[in-house]
Design an enzyme around this catalytic site. Structure first.
Site, PDB file in Angstrom:
ATOM      1  N   GLY A  26       0.798  -1.226   0.000  1.00  0.00           N
ATOM      2  CA  GLY A  26       0.000   0.000   0.000  1.00  0.00           C
ATOM      3  C   GLY A  26       0.830   1.276   0.000  1.00  0.00           C
ATOM      4  CB  ILE A  27       0.038   4.572   1.510  1.00  0.00           C
ATOM      5  CG1 ILE A  27      -1.284   4.794   0.765  1.00  0.00           C
ATOM      6  CG2 ILE A  27       0.755   5.896   1.732  1.00  0.00           C
ATOM      7  CD1 ILE A  27      -2.347   5.548   1.572  1.00  0.00           C
ATOM      8  CE1 TYR A 162      -8.164   5.277   9.531  1.00  0.00           C
ATOM      9  CE2 TYR A 162      -9.599   6.808   8.352  1.00  0.00           C
ATOM     10  CZ  TYR A 162      -8.407   6.097   8.443  1.00  0.00           C
ATOM     11  OH  TYR A 162      -7.475   6.204   7.435  1.00  0.00           O
ATOM     12  CE  LYS A 166      -5.465   7.370  10.027  1.00  0.00           C
ATOM     13  NZ  LYS A 166      -4.073   6.939   9.995  1.00  0.00           N
ATOM     14  CB  VAL A 194      -5.042   5.923  -1.496  1.00  0.00           C
ATOM     15  CG1 VAL A 194      -3.817   5.394  -2.233  1.00  0.00           C
ATOM     16  CG2 VAL A 194      -4.934   7.424  -1.256  1.00  0.00           C
ATOM     17  CB  THR A 196      -4.248   0.424  -0.231  1.00  0.00           C
ATOM     18  OG1 THR A 196      -5.233   0.839   0.718  1.00  0.00           O
ATOM     19  CG2 THR A 196      -3.415   1.615  -0.653  1.00  0.00           C
TER      20      THR A 196
HETATM   21  N1  LIG Z   1      -6.036   3.660   1.464  1.00  0.00           N
HETATM   22  C1  LIG Z   1      -6.738   4.736   1.769  1.00  0.00           C
HETATM   23  O1  LIG Z   1      -7.762   5.041   1.124  1.00  0.00           O
HETATM   24  C2  LIG Z   1      -6.282   5.653   2.875  1.00  0.00           C
HETATM   25  C3  LIG Z   1      -6.856   6.921   2.943  1.00  0.00           C
HETATM   26  C4  LIG Z   1      -6.465   7.790   3.959  1.00  0.00           C
HETATM   27  C5  LIG Z   1      -5.518   7.383   4.877  1.00  0.00           C
HETATM   28  N2  LIG Z   1      -4.976   6.139   4.813  1.00  0.00           N
HETATM   29  C6  LIG Z   1      -3.969   5.785   5.818  1.00  0.00           C
HETATM   30  O2  LIG Z   1      -2.781   5.381   5.172  1.00  0.00           O
HETATM   31  C7  LIG Z   1      -2.081   4.444   5.980  1.00  0.00           C
HETATM   32  C8  LIG Z   1      -1.698   3.238   5.149  1.00  0.00           C
HETATM   33  O3  LIG Z   1      -2.883   2.666   4.628  1.00  0.00           O
HETATM   34  P1  LIG Z   1      -2.891   1.739   3.324  1.00  0.00           P
HETATM   35  O4  LIG Z   1      -4.086   2.115   2.570  1.00  0.00           O
HETATM   36  O5  LIG Z   1      -1.567   1.744   2.658  1.00  0.00           O
HETATM   37  O6  LIG Z   1      -3.171   0.314   4.005  1.00  0.00           O
HETATM   38  P2  LIG Z   1      -2.722  -1.171   3.588  1.00  0.00           P
HETATM   39  O7  LIG Z   1      -2.540  -1.290   2.130  1.00  0.00           O
HETATM   40  O8  LIG Z   1      -3.694  -2.057   4.277  1.00  0.00           O
HETATM   41  O9  LIG Z   1      -1.283  -1.308   4.277  1.00  0.00           O
HETATM   42  C9  LIG Z   1      -1.158  -1.196   5.653  1.00  0.00           C
HETATM   43  C10 LIG Z   1       0.257  -1.516   6.051  1.00  0.00           C
HETATM   44  O10 LIG Z   1       0.409  -1.306   7.455  1.00  0.00           O
HETATM   45  C11 LIG Z   1       0.772  -2.549   8.081  1.00  0.00           C
HETATM   46  N3  LIG Z   1       0.129  -2.555   9.382  1.00  0.00           N
HETATM   47  C12 LIG Z   1      -1.189  -2.549   9.663  1.00  0.00           C
HETATM   48  N4  LIG Z   1      -1.384  -2.543  10.984  1.00  0.00           N
HETATM   49  C13 LIG Z   1      -0.160  -2.548  11.554  1.00  0.00           C
HETATM   50  C14 LIG Z   1       0.314  -2.549  12.896  1.00  0.00           C
HETATM   51  N5  LIG Z   1      -0.521  -2.570  13.946  1.00  0.00           N
HETATM   52  N6  LIG Z   1       1.643  -2.549  13.111  1.00  0.00           N
HETATM   53  C15 LIG Z   1       2.510  -2.540  12.064  1.00  0.00           C
HETATM   54  N7  LIG Z   1       2.131  -2.532  10.790  1.00  0.00           N
HETATM   55  C16 LIG Z   1       0.804  -2.538  10.542  1.00  0.00           C
HETATM   56  C17 LIG Z   1       0.301  -3.628   7.102  1.00  0.00           C
HETATM   57  O11 LIG Z   1       1.020  -4.850   7.216  1.00  0.00           O
HETATM   58  P3  LIG Z   1       0.537  -6.006   8.237  1.00  0.00           P
HETATM   59  O12 LIG Z   1      -0.946  -6.168   8.070  1.00  0.00           O
HETATM   60  O13 LIG Z   1       1.333  -7.211   7.841  1.00  0.00           O
HETATM   61  O14 LIG Z   1       0.906  -5.523   9.594  1.00  0.00           O
HETATM   62  C18 LIG Z   1       0.630  -2.953   5.782  1.00  0.00           C
HETATM   63  O15 LIG Z   1       2.012  -3.019   5.516  1.00  0.00           O
HETATM   64  C19 LIG Z   1      -2.991   4.162   7.184  1.00  0.00           C
HETATM   65  O16 LIG Z   1      -2.569   4.933   8.283  1.00  0.00           O
HETATM   66  C20 LIG Z   1      -4.358   4.622   6.706  1.00  0.00           C
HETATM   67  O17 LIG Z   1      -5.159   5.036   7.793  1.00  0.00           O
HETATM   68  C21 LIG Z   1      -5.347   5.256   3.827  1.00  0.00           C
END
Ligand SMILES: NC(=O)c1ccc[n+]([C@@H]2O[C@H](COP(=O)([O-])OP(=O)(O)OC[C@H]3O[C@@H](n4cnc5c(N)ncnc54)[C@H](OP(=O)(O)O)[C@@H]3O)[C@@H](O)[C@H]2O)c1
Length: 257
Positions: A26-27, A162, A166, A194, A196
């Protein structure tokens, strides 16, 4: 080339070392790739060791990884120590790991789920910032980026914990920006949707999302990575305590009603 696959831009991080939490996919992973592309070394974390090993492999000698939850306080110190041992420094912390396990009205929320959101999304970024500060940033300066969300500005129905977390994370950004200047900058990235694993469920009706964004597409991890690159680069040397919204224009205007 898809139109979101931008070139790496003019922002360079040569000789810099970054710790990025939540970067096996992801991000977070896109940020790791952009940072390495800009000349940095990275230490990435996540809970699943196999996923981390696969993610780090293409990054070669420029990457190390450590598996564990961001909720493990001792791991914050261990990860910073790994950056120092492997690469001789630590300049950038990206608090990327986040969670969203509480759905439904907040008034009926399971408090265990609420506590988990706060622990991962608010407490852990503070713990990791403290660890990075002690390990290097206090003496050598640097930058911290916290991955929040547009939900910090406008809650979305049924994901109240959430949104609260944030918003609190951005306030953490502002508090630390005030405390850690002038040598350490602290900023927030606030993406809308985004593409993911995290957002899969929100994209079940992708056209509705696209219609809500003036720029006519969902965000891609590289969109956030480019912004992280800017905020950690010398180009942002007068930028601290701010929130950079990445939303395809979605917060500028409501789609309807
Ligand atoms: N995607 C969106 O639409 C979006 C929008 C706004 C903000 N965000 C924020 O962006 C960030 C990344 O999101 P993403 O969309 O990239 O999510 P993602 O694709 O689900 O990736 C999440 C990553 O964080 C790791 N992770 C999750 N919980 C964890 C924990 N407790 N300790 C350590 N690692 C952990 C996961 O690996 P493991 O599961 O193996 O631990 C994975 O590497 C988050 O903070 C999310 O709130 C996302």
């Amino acid at each position: 080339m898809n139109r979101w696959e931008q070139p790496s831009g003019g922002f360079r991080l040569d000789g810099q070392v970054a710790v990025i939490t939540g970067a096996s996919r992801g991000i977070g992973l896109a940020i790791a790739e952009a940072f390495v592309g800009a000349g940095a070394k990275v230490v990435i974390t996540g809970r699943n060791a196999d996923a981390l090993a696969s993610a780090a492999e293409p990054l070669g000698a420029d990457a190390r990884w450590l598996a564990g939850s961001v909720g493990n306080d001792a791991m914050a110190d261990e990860t910073c120590a790994l950056a120092l041992d492997a690469f001789g420094g630590l300049d950038i912390l990206v608090n990327g790991a986040g969670t969203n396990p509480q759905f439904g009205p907040l008034i009926d929320a399971d408090l265990g789920a609420y506590d988990k959101v706060m622990a991962t999304n608010v407490r852990a970024p503070l713990v990791w910032s403290q660890a990075a500060w002690r390990a290097s940033l206090r003496d050598h300066g640097g930058s911290i980026i916290n991955l929040a969300s547009v939900a910090a500005l406008q809650p979305v129905r049924d994901t109240g914990s959430y949104a609260i977390s944030k918003a609190a994370l951005h306030q953490l950004t502002r508090v630390l920006a005030g405390e850690l200047g002038p040598n350490v900058r602290v900023n927030t990235l606030a993406p809308a949707i985004v593409r993911t694993k995290f957002s899969e469920v929100l994209l079940s009706d992708e056209q509705a999302v696209v219609d809500a964004y003036p720029l006519g597409r969902v965000g891609e991890p590289v969109d956030v990575a480019q912004a992280a690159l800017y905020l950690s680069s010398p180009a942002a040397s007068w930028v601290t305590g701010t929130m950079l919204v990445l939303d395809g224009g979605g917060m500028a205007i409501r789609a309807r009603y």
